[in-house]
Write a protein that holds these residues in place. Structure first.
Motif, PDB file in Angstrom:
ATOM      1  N   THR A  97      15.208   4.935 -41.502  1.00 23.30           N
ATOM      2  CA  THR A  97      16.646   5.091 -41.727  1.00 23.30           C
ATOM      3  C   THR A  97      17.423   5.120 -40.406  1.00 23.30           C
ATOM      4  OG1 THR A  97      16.353   7.506 -41.842  1.00 23.30           O
ATOM      5  CG2 THR A  97      16.369   6.294 -43.935  1.00 23.30           C
ATOM      6  N   THR A  98      16.884   5.773 -39.392  1.00 19.85           N
ATOM      7  CA  THR A  98      17.578   5.850 -38.100  1.00 19.85           C
ATOM      8  C   THR A  98      17.666   4.476 -37.451  1.00 19.85           C
ATOM      9  OG1 THR A  98      16.902   8.143 -37.735  1.00 19.85           O
ATOM     10  CG2 THR A  98      17.539   6.872 -35.790  1.00 19.85           C
ATOM     11  N   PHE A  99      16.588   3.721 -37.478  1.00 16.15           N
ATOM     12  CA  PHE A  99      16.576   2.375 -36.910  1.00 16.15           C
ATOM     13  C   PHE A  99      17.635   1.503 -37.572  1.00 16.15           C
ATOM     14  CE2 PHE A  99      14.348  -1.918 -36.875  1.00 16.15           C
ATOM     15  CZ  PHE A  99      14.737  -2.223 -35.582  1.00 16.15           C
ATOM     16  N   LEU A 100      17.685   1.542 -38.900  1.00 12.79           N
ATOM     17  CA  LEU A 100      18.665   0.755 -39.634  1.00 12.79           C
ATOM     18  C   LEU A 100      20.089   1.236 -39.349  1.00 12.79           C
ATOM     19  CD1 LEU A 100      19.092  -1.519 -41.662  1.00 12.79           C
ATOM     20  CD2 LEU A 100      18.744   0.142 -43.509  1.00 12.79           C
ATOM     21  N   HIS A 101      20.271   2.554 -39.274  1.00 13.60           N
ATOM     22  CA  HIS A 101      21.587   3.129 -38.996  1.00 13.60           C
ATOM     23  C   HIS A 101      22.106   2.681 -37.629  1.00 13.60           C
ATOM     24  CE1 HIS A 101      24.191   7.043 -38.839  1.00 13.60           C
ATOM     25  NE2 HIS A 101      24.879   6.031 -39.325  1.00 13.60           N
ATOM     26  N   GLU A 102      21.250   2.718 -36.629  1.00 19.51           N
ATOM     27  CA  GLU A 102      21.688   2.341 -35.291  1.00 19.51           C
ATOM     28  C   GLU A 102      22.021   0.855 -35.204  1.00 19.51           C
ATOM     29  OE1 GLU A 102      19.290   3.788 -32.132  1.00 19.51           O
ATOM     30  OE2 GLU A 102      19.767   5.883 -32.586  1.00 19.51           O
ATOM     31  N   LEU A 103      21.281   0.024 -35.921  1.00 19.02           N
ATOM     32  CA  LEU A 103      21.614  -1.399 -35.932  1.00 19.02           C
ATOM     33  C   LEU A 103      22.975  -1.627 -36.588  1.00 19.02           C
ATOM     34  CD1 LEU A 103      18.233  -3.147 -36.855  1.00 19.02           C
ATOM     35  CD2 LEU A 103      19.383  -3.105 -34.640  1.00 19.02           C
ATOM     36  N   MET A 104      23.192  -1.016 -37.752  1.00 20.72           N
ATOM     37  CA  MET A 104      24.440  -1.245 -38.468  1.00 20.72           C
ATOM     38  C   MET A 104      25.632  -0.633 -37.743  1.00 20.72           C
ATOM     39  SD  MET A 104      23.381  -0.991 -42.484  1.00 20.72           S
ATOM     40  CE  MET A 104      24.991  -1.645 -42.960  1.00 20.72           C
ATOM     41  N   VAL A 211      35.859  12.667 -39.780  1.00 20.38           N
ATOM     42  CA  VAL A 211      35.392  11.477 -39.064  1.00 20.38           C
ATOM     43  C   VAL A 211      36.381  10.336 -39.235  1.00 20.38           C
ATOM     44  CG1 VAL A 211      33.540   9.773 -38.881  1.00 20.38           C
ATOM     45  CG2 VAL A 211      32.976  12.180 -39.278  1.00 20.38           C
ATOM     46  N   THR A 212      36.938  10.182 -40.437  1.00 18.50           N
ATOM     47  CA  THR A 212      37.926   9.134 -40.689  1.00 18.50           C
ATOM     48  C   THR A 212      39.185   9.346 -39.852  1.00 18.50           C
ATOM     49  OG1 THR A 212      37.114   8.878 -42.959  1.00 18.50           O
ATOM     50  CG2 THR A 212      39.288   7.980 -42.462  1.00 18.50           C
ATOM     51  N   LEU A 213      39.631  10.600 -39.753  1.00 14.34           N
ATOM     52  CA  LEU A 213      40.806  10.907 -38.935  1.00 14.34           C
ATOM     53  C   LEU A 213      40.561  10.533 -37.475  1.00 14.34           C
ATOM     54  CD1 LEU A 213      43.632  12.218 -38.765  1.00 14.34           C
ATOM     55  CD2 LEU A 213      42.484  14.415 -38.407  1.00 14.34           C
ATOM     56  N   LYS A 214      39.332  10.732 -37.016  1.00 15.79           N
ATOM     57  CA  LYS A 214      38.994  10.442 -35.623  1.00 15.79           C
ATOM     58  C   LYS A 214      38.847   8.943 -35.371  1.00 15.79           C
ATOM     59  CE  LYS A 214      37.476  11.723 -31.452  1.00 15.79           C
ATOM     60  NZ  LYS A 214      38.233  12.526 -30.485  1.00 15.79           N
ATOM     61  N   ARG A 215      38.187   8.219 -36.306  1.00 19.64           N
ATOM     62  CA  ARG A 215      37.832   6.816 -36.075  1.00 19.64           C
ATOM     63  C   ARG A 215      38.653   5.814 -36.879  1.00 19.64           C
ATOM     64  NH1 ARG A 215      35.327   7.709 -31.369  1.00 19.64           N
ATOM     65  NH2 ARG A 215      33.485   9.045 -31.589  1.00 19.64           N
ATOM     66  N   ASP A 216      39.143   6.213 -38.064  1.00 19.72           N
ATOM     67  CA  ASP A 216      39.996   5.367 -38.903  1.00 19.72           C
ATOM     68  C   ASP A 216      39.322   4.039 -39.270  1.00 19.72           C
ATOM     69  OD1 ASP A 216      42.329   4.963 -40.369  1.00 19.72           O
ATOM     70  OD2 ASP A 216      43.287   3.837 -38.746  1.00 19.72           O
ATOM     71  N   LYS A 217      38.069   4.119 -39.688  1.00 15.25           N
ATOM     72  CA  LYS A 217      37.312   2.950 -40.130  1.00 15.25           C
ATOM     73  C   LYS A 217      36.412   3.365 -41.298  1.00 15.25           C
ATOM     74  CE  LYS A 217      36.895   0.845 -35.520  1.00 15.25           C
ATOM     75  NZ  LYS A 217      35.917   0.390 -34.490  1.00 15.25           N
ATOM     76  N   PRO A 218      35.907   2.400 -42.066  1.00 14.97           N
ATOM     77  CA  PRO A 218      34.892   2.740 -43.068  1.00 14.97           C
ATOM     78  C   PRO A 218      33.664   3.349 -42.387  1.00 14.97           C
ATOM     79  CG  PRO A 218      35.709   0.506 -43.403  1.00 14.97           C
ATOM     80  CD  PRO A 218      36.248   0.965 -42.081  1.00 14.97           C
ATOM     81  N   ILE A 219      33.016   4.268 -43.074  1.00 16.70           N
ATOM     82  CA  ILE A 219      31.948   5.056 -42.473  1.00 16.70           C
ATOM     83  C   ILE A 219      30.586   4.641 -43.020  1.00 16.70           C
ATOM     84  CG2 ILE A 219      31.006   7.389 -42.232  1.00 16.70           C
ATOM     85  CD1 ILE A 219      33.844   8.450 -42.396  1.00 16.70           C
ATOM     86  N   ILE A 220      29.612   4.563 -42.118  1.00 18.63           N
ATOM     87  CA  ILE A 220      28.206   4.391 -42.500  1.00 18.63           C
ATOM     88  C   ILE A 220      27.516   5.728 -42.282  1.00 18.63           C
ATOM     89  CG2 ILE A 220      26.049   3.174 -42.069  1.00 18.63           C
ATOM     90  CD1 ILE A 220      27.705   0.852 -40.945  1.00 18.63           C
ATOM     91  N   LEU A 221      27.025   6.320 -43.364  1.00 21.65           N
ATOM     92  CA  LEU A 221      26.344   7.612 -43.318  1.00 21.65           C
ATOM     93  C   LEU A 221      24.852   7.423 -43.529  1.00 21.65           C
ATOM     94  CD1 LEU A 221      28.855   9.519 -45.577  1.00 21.65           C
ATOM     95  CD2 LEU A 221      28.541   9.967 -43.155  1.00 21.65           C
ATOM     96  N   LYS A 222      24.066   8.224 -42.842  1.00 22.12           N
ATOM     97  CA  LYS A 222      22.612   8.167 -42.993  1.00 22.12           C
ATOM     98  C   LYS A 222      22.049   9.564 -43.100  1.00 22.12           C
ATOM     99  CE  LYS A 222      19.698   8.737 -39.959  1.00 22.12           C
ATOM    100  NZ  LYS A 222      18.560   9.681 -39.562  1.00 22.12           N
ATOM    101  N   SER A 223      21.323   9.824 -44.165  1.00 16.50           N
ATOM    102  CA  SER A 223      20.596  11.076 -44.269  1.00 16.50           C
ATOM    103  C   SER A 223      19.498  10.946 -45.324  1.00 16.50           C
ATOM    104  CB  SER A 223      21.508  12.243 -44.638  1.00 16.50           C
ATOM    105  OG  SER A 223      20.752  13.437 -44.725  1.00 16.50           O
TER     106      SER A 223
END
Length: 391
Positions: A97-104, A211-223
């Motif tokens: 999951t971490t590998f995929l998260h970092e790529l995306m 996180v949205t307030l800080k970055r203002d983009k769609p979010i990719i979450l991993k857990s």
């Protein structure tokens, strides 16, 4: 015959993790921290009392900063609406999951919670830029359980933010591993009082809004802890997309055993005497995949895609292109060059090697057979020639 789940793990040395580096408890507020300690009767090992005192000091500061953040940004947070499509990366611990998260996370059209945001949700709106710039020396160069690099700005697992914000989590187990595991019911959200479920929903949504307030983009979450919550999350966010990644179950089990041993060395306030890691891994799997297998097939193919770690490693750019196309995540050609460059570097990554006792391997296959069958793994954990279809 002895029970493989009861055998102690082979002792392995964790990667060096400096005493001053952040633990997940450093980000908590004072009241949730005190509740956690009270439930476990303040059962510190004498050598971990200093660590507990340092954490307590941090929690007091966190509580102050949390209130200050709310005073400054509370109104904006209520008005903030997360962008779509939100993406959740799911899968058992150590399945990639971490590998995929970092790529995306290389896709500039999206954002991911950073280590600073997940370890310091009580103050990152106030201090993220400052901490990231001036306190990089606090972070070790690699994660304690493997060889992957870490840093304040790296994408991180949002479950750590939920711990810090005070809702129950399976990760509470790491604080006092000699006691009965805390929070495992939150792996599938079954049997939890509706009022407590509502608090959990509010906490996750609050963090996503921050996180949205800080970055203002769609979010990719991993857990990994979200895996059994897929139905719960799909209801919360009707437009959300889900990516599940599987891996050789034998590798997953052995690597997860090392994960918990290493995390206890770093995070625990005890020196575990009988943590029963193997039993715990089996119990967590039952909850996670009980919830996942129950709800995953209710989602349409444009909301959920399943991939395998082995396929991602063999052809990362090709697998990512499939994910983008099936879930409708945007024009993959715009990010292909970054993905190709990143995956060329990832081939240099050194992965841990594991050995498996025959008796334990047989027990894993017996208990995890639906996982083997669904994702096309043979009894020894290698890929079968043809992946059988899920029943």
């Amino acid at each position: 015959m002895t029970d493989p789940a009861a055998k102690p793990p082979r002792k392995q040395k964790a990667n060096a993790y400096p005493w001053y580096s952040p633990r997940i408890w450093h980000g908590m507020r004072f009241r949730p921290w005190m509740r956690l300690l009270a439930r476990h009767r303040f059962a510190f090992h004498p050598l971990r009392v200093t660590m507990a005192l340092i954490v307590t000091i941090f929690t007091l500061f966190n509580s102050v900063f949390y209130r200050l953040q709310l005073a400054i940004w509370g109104k904006k947070l209520k008005e903030t609406v997360p962008h779509t499509p939100m993406v959740f990366i799911l899968g058992h611990w150590r399945s990639g999951t971490t590998f995929l998260h970092e790529l995306m996370s290389l896709d500039e059209a999206y954002t991911s919670p950073t280590t600073m945001q997940c370890f310091g949700p009580c103050e990152f709106l106030l201090m993220e830029d400052f901490v990231t710039r001036w306190f990089s020396w606090l972070m070790p160069s690699t994660r304690p359980m493997d060889n992957m690099t870490v840093g304040w700005a790296k994408p991180q697992e949002d479950e750590f933010a939920l711990v810090a914000l005070g809702v129950p989590s399976p990760y509470y187990r790491m604080a006092f591993p000699d006691h009965e595991p805390d929070g495992t019911e939150y792996l599938d959200m079954d049997g939890i009082d509706p009022a407590e479920q509502a608090k959990w929903r509010e906490c996750l949504d609050f963090f996503i809004r921050m996180v949205t307030l800080k970055r203002d983009k769609p979010i990719i979450l991993k857990s990994p802890t979200h895996t059994g919550r897929i139905g719960f999350l799909a209801e919360m966010y009707p437009d959300a997309k889900f990516i599940h990644i599987s891996r050789n179950p034998m590798e997953v089990f052995a690597s997860t055993e090392r994960l918990w041993q290493t995390m206890d060395e770093v995070q625990s306030f005890q020196h575990p005497k009988n943590p029963k890691y193997r039993q715990y891994i089996f119990e967590c799997f039952d909850r996670m995949y009980g919830g996942y297998f129950r709800d995953a097939d209710k989602l349409s193919s444009d909301r959920l895609i399943e991939t395998r770690y082995e396929d991602v490693v063999a052809d990362p750019v090709g697998e990512l292109a499939k994910i983008y196309a099936q879930l409708g995540l945007g024009d993959f050609e715009q990010v292909r060059p970054q993905m190709e460059e990143a995956t060329a570097e990832s081939r240099k990554f050194v992965r841990n090697q594991h050995q498996m006792e025959e008796e334990l391997a047989s027990e894993i296959y017996r208990r995890w057979k639906p996982y083997f069958d669904r994702y096309g793994y043979a009894a020894d954990g290698t890929l079968a020639e043809e992946a059988p279809k899920a029943e």
